[in-house]
Design an enzyme around this catalytic site. Sequence first.
Site, PDB file in Angstrom:
ATOM      1  N   HIS A  87      16.146  14.437  26.095  1.00  0.00           N
ATOM      2  CA  HIS A  87      16.262  13.703  24.801  1.00  0.00           C
ATOM      3  C   HIS A  87      17.367  12.683  24.585  1.00  0.00           C
ATOM      4  CE1 HIS A  87      13.032  16.365  23.758  1.00  0.00           C
ATOM      5  NE2 HIS A  87      13.933  17.295  23.559  1.00  0.00           N
TER       6      HIS A  87
ATOM      7  N   CYS B 144      16.187  22.332  20.145  1.00  0.00           N
ATOM      8  CA  CYS B 144      17.213  21.603  21.024  1.00  0.00           C
ATOM      9  C   CYS B 144      17.758  20.391  20.440  1.00  0.00           C
ATOM     10  CB  CYS B 144      16.698  21.343  22.649  1.00  0.00           C
ATOM     11  SG  CYS B 144      15.034  20.711  22.521  1.00  0.00           S
TER      12      CYS B 144
END
EC number: 1.2.1.59
Length: 337
Positions: free
Chosen positions: A219, A140
């Site tokens: 994130h 990711c």
Amino acid sequence: MKAVAINGYGTVGKRVADAIAQQDDMKVIGVSKTRPDFEARMALKKGYDLYVAIPERVKLFEKAGIEVAGTVDDMLDEADIVIDCTPEGIGAKNLKMYKEKGIKAIFQGGEKHEDIGLSFNSLSNYEESYGKDYTRVVSCNTTGLCRTLKPLHDSFGIKKVRAVIVRRGADPAQVSKGPINAIIPNPPKLPSHHGPDVKTVLDINIDTMAVIVPTTLMHQHNVMVEVEETPTVDDIIDVFEDTPRVILISAEDGLTSTAEIMEYAKELGRSRNDLFEIPVWRESITVVDNEIYYMQAVHQESDIVPENVDAVRAILEMEEDKYKSINKTNKAMNILQ
């Protein structure tokens, strides 16, 4: 219509299954689970045929009153390709099974590039996986970096990238992970694994460092890029606006944090509040001499989902042009760009 098997119906697998089901040139012929839990029941409610990943556990599913169509071995017999969404390290072990079955396979970023032999990012190296037997969709964070670095490299020529990655501690459902009250250097040396992972799909000079923080939402990346040709801020904005699966957001609109970005994702009305796009804060884009600075966020549960769809088309030689595949996937999934 290509038949796609999903081995592993968890955080990634259930999202990939739904994305495949939205396409008009492929279909889900089955998903697998190791345990007869709520996700197994939901898979059946969605109309997916359910297969047991561990043959010895078939009776557990039967005891739980969950109807199964067979084992993973049976599922693979019906498929043109399998997308392995099993936990980190399991996919590499499954590779032997796929080779024995003679079936092509796509793996996730938790597997090592060396174990699979090829890595994939739709924009960066779609062509390298075309017609191949196995590929690995990068993680990711790596996907998020590639989404914005590839167009910058194409437009201005990258000399060097330095990125500081602030990683979420766990996914929302991972109650056994942390930290709860700490910031953890991950690792406390250079580089973090993200830079080398980027290099598996994009030939650039990049160093990364990372920390883990007590949040579950997203994130966050802080990126510094030295380039050959110095652009203006408007030039960079134009590049990002023209890049698929990248969106510009603004703190002036109230999007000042990952929490507010996730609230925005909820307002989009998508299943599971997913944000497939990489949001870049417009205000963060800065140019000093020949260096570009910007901040972006990554929804770790979903940004790799459209890449898996494109990887199917590449491996099965369904579409040679990466942009046509990207656009087709985006339209089917209502991706903003």
